[in-house]
Motif scaffolding. Sequence first.
Motif, PDB file in Angstrom:
ATOM      1  N   CYS A 120      -1.216  28.472  33.345  1.00 47.99           N
ATOM      2  CA  CYS A 120      -0.859  28.691  31.946  1.00 47.99           C
ATOM      3  C   CYS A 120      -2.078  28.754  31.028  1.00 47.99           C
ATOM      4  CB  CYS A 120       0.059  27.582  31.447  1.00 47.99           C
ATOM      5  SG  CYS A 120       1.557  27.367  32.411  1.00 47.99           S
ATOM      6  N   LEU A 121      -3.224  28.301  31.509  1.00 49.07           N
ATOM      7  CA  LEU A 121      -4.399  28.208  30.657  1.00 49.07           C
ATOM      8  C   LEU A 121      -5.645  28.492  31.488  1.00 49.07           C
ATOM      9  CD1 LEU A 121      -5.112  25.543  27.970  1.00 49.07           C
ATOM     10  CD2 LEU A 121      -6.839  25.973  29.702  1.00 49.07           C
ATOM     11  N   SER A 122      -6.526  29.297  30.938  1.00 46.91           N
ATOM     12  CA  SER A 122      -7.805  29.589  31.603  1.00 46.91           C
ATOM     13  C   SER A 122      -8.938  29.445  30.606  1.00 46.91           C
ATOM     14  CB  SER A 122      -7.791  31.011  32.201  1.00 46.91           C
ATOM     15  OG  SER A 122      -7.592  31.976  31.176  1.00 46.91           O
ATOM     16  N   TRP A 123     -10.099  29.027  31.114  1.00 51.55           N
ATOM     17  CA  TRP A 123     -11.273  28.772  30.277  1.00 51.55           C
ATOM     18  C   TRP A 123     -12.300  29.881  30.473  1.00 51.55           C
ATOM     19  CZ3 TRP A 123     -11.567  24.085  27.432  1.00 51.55           C
ATOM     20  CH2 TRP A 123     -10.552  23.163  27.697  1.00 51.55           C
ATOM     21  N   GLN A 124     -12.895  30.325  29.377  1.00 43.92           N
ATOM     22  CA  GLN A 124     -14.037  31.235  29.414  1.00 43.92           C
ATOM     23  C   GLN A 124     -15.225  30.496  28.787  1.00 43.92           C
ATOM     24  OE1 GLN A 124     -10.980  32.582  27.689  1.00 43.92           O
ATOM     25  NE2 GLN A 124     -10.329  32.882  29.819  1.00 43.92           N
ATOM     26  N   ASP A 126     -18.450  30.835  29.050  1.00 42.65           N
ATOM     27  CA  ASP A 126     -19.615  31.556  28.557  1.00 42.65           C
ATOM     28  C   ASP A 126     -19.475  31.958  27.096  1.00 42.65           C
ATOM     29  OD1 ASP A 126     -17.532  33.161  29.228  1.00 42.65           O
ATOM     30  OD2 ASP A 126     -18.751  34.810  30.035  1.00 42.65           O
ATOM     31  N   VAL A 127     -18.264  32.273  26.665  1.00 41.65           N
ATOM     32  CA  VAL A 127     -18.046  32.644  25.260  1.00 41.65           C
ATOM     33  C   VAL A 127     -17.286  31.554  24.498  1.00 41.65           C
ATOM     34  CG1 VAL A 127     -18.130  35.116  25.676  1.00 41.65           C
ATOM     35  CG2 VAL A 127     -15.950  33.901  25.930  1.00 41.65           C
ATOM     36  N   ARG A 128     -17.003  30.439  25.143  1.00 44.15           N
ATOM     37  CA  ARG A 128     -16.318  29.291  24.545  1.00 44.15           C
ATOM     38  C   ARG A 128     -14.963  29.695  23.941  1.00 44.15           C
ATOM     39  NH1 ARG A 128     -20.891  25.428  21.634  1.00 44.15           N
ATOM     40  NH2 ARG A 128     -22.186  25.149  23.499  1.00 44.15           N
ATOM     41  N   THR A 129     -14.152  30.268  24.777  1.00 48.39           N
ATOM     42  CA  THR A 129     -12.787  30.601  24.389  1.00 48.39           C
ATOM     43  C   THR A 129     -11.842  30.212  25.512  1.00 48.39           C
ATOM     44  OG1 THR A 129     -12.930  32.866  25.269  1.00 48.39           O
ATOM     45  CG2 THR A 129     -13.524  32.527  22.934  1.00 48.39           C
ATOM     46  N   VAL A 130     -10.564  30.103  25.179  1.00 48.22           N
ATOM     47  CA  VAL A 130      -9.529  29.838  26.164  1.00 48.22           C
ATOM     48  C   VAL A 130      -8.422  30.873  25.998  1.00 48.22           C
ATOM     49  CG1 VAL A 130      -9.967  27.365  26.357  1.00 48.22           C
ATOM     50  CG2 VAL A 130      -8.349  28.206  24.649  1.00 48.22           C
ATOM     51  N   SER A 131      -7.711  31.084  27.074  1.00 49.88           N
ATOM     52  CA  SER A 131      -6.535  31.945  27.069  1.00 49.88           C
ATOM     53  C   SER A 131      -5.365  31.117  27.562  1.00 49.88           C
ATOM     54  CB  SER A 131      -6.768  33.160  27.979  1.00 49.88           C
ATOM     55  OG  SER A 131      -5.568  33.888  28.165  1.00 49.88           O
ATOM     56  N   LEU A 132      -4.299  31.044  26.779  1.00 50.50           N
ATOM     57  CA  LEU A 132      -3.186  30.178  27.158  1.00 50.50           C
ATOM     58  C   LEU A 132      -1.852  30.817  26.808  1.00 50.50           C
ATOM     59  CD1 LEU A 132      -2.806  27.229  24.646  1.00 50.50           C
ATOM     60  CD2 LEU A 132      -4.277  29.154  24.196  1.00 50.50           C
ATOM     61  N   TRP A 133      -0.823  30.355  27.536  1.00 47.11           N
ATOM     62  CA  TRP A 133       0.529  30.851  27.331  1.00 47.11           C
ATOM     63  C   TRP A 133       1.099  30.251  26.062  1.00 47.11           C
ATOM     64  CZ3 TRP A 133       4.921  27.996  26.782  1.00 47.11           C
ATOM     65  CH2 TRP A 133       6.127  28.715  26.773  1.00 47.11           C
ATOM     66  N   THR A 134       1.823  31.054  25.291  1.00 46.23           N
ATOM     67  CA  THR A 134       2.556  30.582  24.122  1.00 46.23           C
ATOM     68  C   THR A 134       3.934  31.232  24.118  1.00 46.23           C
ATOM     69  OG1 THR A 134       1.839  32.349  22.618  1.00 46.23           O
ATOM     70  CG2 THR A 134       0.389  30.440  22.822  1.00 46.23           C
ATOM     71  N   HIS A 157     -17.178  19.752  36.026  1.00 48.47           N
ATOM     72  CA  HIS A 157     -16.301  18.795  36.707  1.00 48.47           C
ATOM     73  C   HIS A 157     -14.824  18.912  36.338  1.00 48.47           C
ATOM     74  CE1 HIS A 157     -19.978  16.881  38.005  1.00 48.47           C
ATOM     75  NE2 HIS A 157     -20.347  16.684  36.760  1.00 48.47           N
ATOM     76  N   ARG A 158     -14.402  19.916  35.614  1.00 47.78           N
ATOM     77  CA  ARG A 158     -12.989  19.977  35.226  1.00 47.78           C
ATOM     78  C   ARG A 158     -12.105  20.188  36.455  1.00 47.78           C
ATOM     79  NH1 ARG A 158      -8.857  23.204  34.423  1.00 47.78           N
ATOM     80  NH2 ARG A 158     -10.048  25.001  35.196  1.00 47.78           N
ATOM     81  N   ARG A 159     -11.052  19.372  36.535  1.00 44.75           N
ATOM     82  CA  ARG A 159     -10.069  19.481  37.607  1.00 44.75           C
ATOM     83  C   ARG A 159      -8.684  19.193  37.023  1.00 44.75           C
ATOM     84  NH1 ARG A 159     -14.156  20.911  39.284  1.00 44.75           N
ATOM     85  NH2 ARG A 159     -15.205  20.502  41.269  1.00 44.75           N
ATOM     86  N   GLY A 160      -7.684  19.936  37.491  1.00 46.60           N
ATOM     87  CA  GLY A 160      -6.320  19.627  37.100  1.00 46.60           C
ATOM     88  C   GLY A 160      -5.920  20.226  35.773  1.00 46.60           C
ATOM     89  N   GLU A 161      -4.907  19.612  35.143  1.00 46.89           N
ATOM     90  CA  GLU A 161      -4.295  20.176  33.955  1.00 46.89           C
ATOM     91  C   GLU A 161      -5.007  19.732  32.680  1.00 46.89           C
ATOM     92  OE1 GLU A 161      -0.780  16.843  33.239  1.00 46.89           O
ATOM     93  OE2 GLU A 161      -0.323  18.693  34.332  1.00 46.89           O
ATOM     94  N   SER A 162      -4.667  20.414  31.579  1.00 45.22           N
ATOM     95  CA  SER A 162      -5.193  20.091  30.254  1.00 45.22           C
ATOM     96  C   SER A 162      -4.027  19.943  29.290  1.00 45.22           C
ATOM     97  CB  SER A 162      -6.152  21.182  29.761  1.00 45.22           C
ATOM     98  OG  SER A 162      -7.203  21.393  30.683  1.00 45.22           O
ATOM     99  N   ASP A 163      -4.154  19.054  28.329  1.00 43.25           N
ATOM    100  CA  ASP A 163      -3.081  18.792  27.366  1.00 43.25           C
ATOM    101  C   ASP A 163      -3.418  19.425  26.022  1.00 43.25           C
ATOM    102  OD1 ASP A 163      -1.770  17.381  29.267  1.00 43.25           O
ATOM    103  OD2 ASP A 163      -2.320  15.409  28.507  1.00 43.25           O
TER     104      ASP A 163
END
Length: 426
Positions: A120-124, A126-134, A157-163
């Motif tokens: 549902c969520l991905s991190w970018q 290099d450009v400090r943005t995220v893409s997430l489901w809404t 070190h990020r692992r697992g889900e984000s809130d």
Amino acid sequence: MKLAVRVKLLPTAEQAEALAATLHTCNAAASVVSRAAFVAGVYSRNDLQKLTYHDIKADHGLSAQPAVRVVKKVVDAYTTLHATVRAGNLGGPASKRRLKAESKPIMFRSDAAQPFDDRCLSWQHDVRTVSLWTMRGRMKAVAFTGHPDQLKTLVAHRRGESDLVRENDNWYLVATCEIPEKPLNVEPVDWIGLDRGIVNLATTSDGDNFQGRGLSRYRRWHAHKRQELQAKRTKAAKRRLKRRARKEARHAAHINHVVSKEVVAVAERTGRGIALEELRGIRDRVRLHRHQRATLTTWPFHQLGTFIAYKARRAGVPVLEVDAHYTSQRCPRCGETSRRNRPSRDDFCCRRCGLAGPADVVAAVNVRNRARRAWVFVNTPKPQVVQPGVVDAARTPQPVAARGTQARPFKAGSLTIGSDTRCRAR
């Protein structure tokens, strides 16, 4: 070890509106799932998902993976509630708090946090943005920012889900990170004794003193403002009281982070361990005047100990908790223990040998000495006892130690120590 890293989102007005709609819909669906779980008595993830998955997708318009996360969120909430009840934190079977908690389903606030996994969520980064489901589709290029050290930790070190969290119209993502631990130092060269107090937040056996006067003045100022707002008795005043309470807690936590970071850094650099007093239950053991109650109940000694423990674990520094009785009344040179050794709160003067100095430093030295004795005891080889006519190498009686020197069971990495009650290692 797991740590939570929080970064701040910088959404546009349109993006913030989509995020708010997503939280409202997910929490409304979670409340529906919670009522179904409570009525049916179903609290396992698989069974609850079979019971409610298709309904919340159809009624609330959730996609497949967000619907799964909503069900998991409800299961986690009931797991926490049941664990709290079993631990007795809500009282006995007839207590009002427990009956109130168990008599109705868990309900979720409209802006409560919502978990997102990597589907549902991905991190970018290099450009400090995220893409997430809404609820309005996949939202891309949502900017975020944070402390440089936290951003480095997030990348590595990020692992697992984000809130997804909303606080006062500010948006945050709280990500779980798996931080590697350094090997535990099982042979410390010595110990740093730490005495925790109110006037002096922390005093070490090296003589370092972290004063709490600034925090006390800050708390008194907030108490004065709190009285003014409480006298108004309006909804706006209550909202401001909540904001001030959160601000005060953040300030105290920041100070404890600074103190714990410096203590652990010194211990790591010098190859020593950290010794703390066992202070659990201290509020129940002392009788206070009325004007002292607020000061003691807001004393953040447990938080400071927790911060030291997890920072030390990350750095590979051993931590021991020793018996706190009479540490500020006992002379570390001759062993004389008396209230008369403390002519004032800040001063110590032994009535027998004349040793004098700051009382908090003397207490820290006593904590260090008890940690030395405890460490020697728990690392002493257990003697072999062979009974007449019996050869059994596994039979090894427990050695007897003096009061204040035994260690509670603890295992961290390759270190396993202790068997009793007066000293607890972390």
